[in-house]
Design an enzyme around this catalytic site. Structure first.
Site, short mmCIF file in Angstrom:
data_model
loop_
_atom_site.label_atom_id
_atom_site.label_comp_id
_atom_site.label_asym_id
_atom_site.label_seq_id
_atom_site.Cartn_x
_atom_site.Cartn_y
_atom_site.Cartn_z
N GLN A 139 80.11 67.68 86.23
CA GLN A 139 80.40 67.20 84.88
C GLN A 139 80.60 68.38 83.94
O GLN A 139 79.90 69.38 84.01
CB GLN A 139 79.23 66.34 84.40
CG GLN A 139 79.63 65.30 83.39
CD GLN A 139 78.61 64.17 83.30
OE1 GLN A 139 78.02 63.79 84.29
NE2 GLN A 139 78.42 63.62 82.12
N SER A 193 76.11 69.73 91.26
CA SER A 193 75.61 68.50 90.65
C SER A 193 76.46 67.31 91.09
O SER A 193 76.48 66.97 92.27
CB SER A 193 75.58 68.66 89.13
OG SER A 193 74.98 67.55 88.52
N LEU A 194 77.18 66.68 90.18
CA LEU A 194 78.07 65.58 90.52
C LEU A 194 79.02 65.96 91.67
O LEU A 194 79.35 65.12 92.52
CB LEU A 194 78.89 65.20 89.28
CG LEU A 194 80.12 64.32 89.51
CD1 LEU A 194 79.72 62.93 89.94
CD2 LEU A 194 80.99 64.29 88.26
N ARG A 250 75.46 56.09 89.34
CA ARG A 250 74.68 57.27 88.95
C ARG A 250 74.86 57.56 87.46
O ARG A 250 73.90 57.81 86.73
CB ARG A 250 75.13 58.47 89.78
CG ARG A 250 74.40 59.80 89.48
CD ARG A 250 74.96 60.88 90.41
NE ARG A 250 74.30 62.17 90.29
CZ ARG A 250 74.72 63.17 89.54
NH1 ARG A 250 75.82 63.04 88.80
NH2 ARG A 250 74.06 64.33 89.52
N HIS A 288 69.12 66.90 85.18
CA HIS A 288 68.38 67.81 86.06
C HIS A 288 67.05 68.26 85.45
O HIS A 288 66.63 69.40 85.63
CB HIS A 288 69.24 69.02 86.46
CG HIS A 288 70.50 68.62 87.16
ND1 HIS A 288 70.49 68.03 88.40
CD2 HIS A 288 71.80 68.66 86.76
CE1 HIS A 288 71.75 67.77 88.75
NE2 HIS A 288 72.55 68.12 87.77
N GLN A 333 67.94 65.52 93.36
CA GLN A 333 68.88 66.23 92.49
C GLN A 333 68.93 65.66 91.08
O GLN A 333 69.20 66.38 90.12
CB GLN A 333 70.28 66.18 93.14
CG GLN A 333 71.31 67.09 92.51
CD GLN A 333 72.65 66.42 92.36
OE1 GLN A 333 72.82 65.52 91.53
NE2 GLN A 333 73.61 66.85 93.17
#
Length: 309
Positions: free
Chosen positions: A11, A91-92, A116, A200, A249
């Protein structure tokens, strides 16, 4: 023997117009956007190509938009005969890596990141959390200022991106106070980011718990190639280990610098960032300049990458 890694951005890499030029030129890219539209309840193709930007940047929309764009480019590279030996995503981006490795099929991946994004938005509905980038301090120094800043509320290291760039996450006051502490500690820059939540961080634990329930019904296949999860930076081909890593995560730190260093130690000498921007390519320059860092985000970068390879 040297190896090739595909790395997928997260992102923040979104931009209006992403994928449009390659979709005009290559059927496989256009077909991927069409496939995403069939799976989702929004016109992801229109959102990626034309915006509006404020809607594209909503977490619930950004996540499937970036995944779709990344997989469209991945499929194009595969069609061109360019395939990776190992994958990782920031991440994503880890979800695009899982689709590329065959752990998830594309339709399941798109639905998963849509969910998500929804859960992450719900975890901080009043907008009490945020994130900030700290430039010019090492990991130990950032961890120390977060410890000091925790007197004002929750604040934690969130993304260990590259040497001298770490993102922190938590409650707004604590994050803002910690940026001041970071500057006092010698940070070259410490700035609050324009994000929609404290990703996070432990403030995302409720989202992680709900996501774990949702993941129970999602089938994870055996990876065709190793995947390097964010939470531990250790390559794996175990589907259950991958599933657990995705849950962790949500509220755990992205250990990106370690992930790249691990792949280099395992003989990866070429990295291709596959997605709408070149953020990860920029991190590569600071992690290790001895390896080759390329990207595919448009026609020009595609041709440059093909020529280099």
């Amino acid at each position: 023997m040297n190896k090739l890694a595909f790395i997928f951005p997260g992102q923040g890499s979104q931009r209006v117009g992403m994928g449009q030029d390659l979709a005009k030129e290559y059927d496989v890219v256009a077909e991927t956007f069409a496939e995403a539209n069939q799976v989702l309840d929004i016109d992801i193709k229109e959102l990626c190509f034309s915006g509006p930007e404020d809607k594209l940047t909503e977490t619930i929309n950004t996540q499937p938009a970036i995944l779709t764009t990344s997989i469209a480019f991945y499929r194009l590279l595969a069609e061109e005969g360019i395939t990776p030996d190992v994958v990782a995503g920031h991440s994503l981006g880890e979800y695009a890596a899982l689709v590329a490795a065959g752990v998830l099929d594309f339709a399941a991946g798109v639905k998963l990141v849509r969910k998500r994004g929804e859960l992450m938005s719900q975890a901080d509905p009043e907008g009490n959390g945020t994130m900030a980038a700290v430039i010019g301090l090492d990991a130990a120094e950032v961890e120390e200022v977060c410890d000091k800043g925790s007197q004002y509320g929750i604040v934690e290291p969130a993304n260990y991106n590259c040497p001298g760039q770490i993102v922190i996450s938590g409650e707004k006051e604590a994050v803002e106070k910690t940026t001041e502490l970071a500057k006092e500690a010698g940070a070259r820059k410490a700035v609050v980011l324009n994000v929609s939540g404290p990703f996070h961080s432990s403030l995302m634990e409720s989202a992680g718990e709900k996501f774990a329930d949702y993941l129970e019904d999602v089938e994870f296949n055996q990876p065709e190639i190793p995947v390097v999860p964010n939470v531990n930076a250790e390559p794996t081909t175990d589907p259950q280990e991958i599933k657990k890593a995705l849950i962790k995560q949500m509220s755990g730190a992205v250990r990106w610098e370690e992930s790249i260093e691990k792949m280099i130690a395992d003989d990866v000498d070429t990295f291709i960032e596959v997605g709408p921007n070149r953020v990860l390519k920029g991190f590569m320059r600071r992690i290790d300049r001895s390896v080759t860092a390329l990207n595919v985000r448009n026609q020009r970068s595609l041709q440059k990458t093909k020529k280099k390879l």
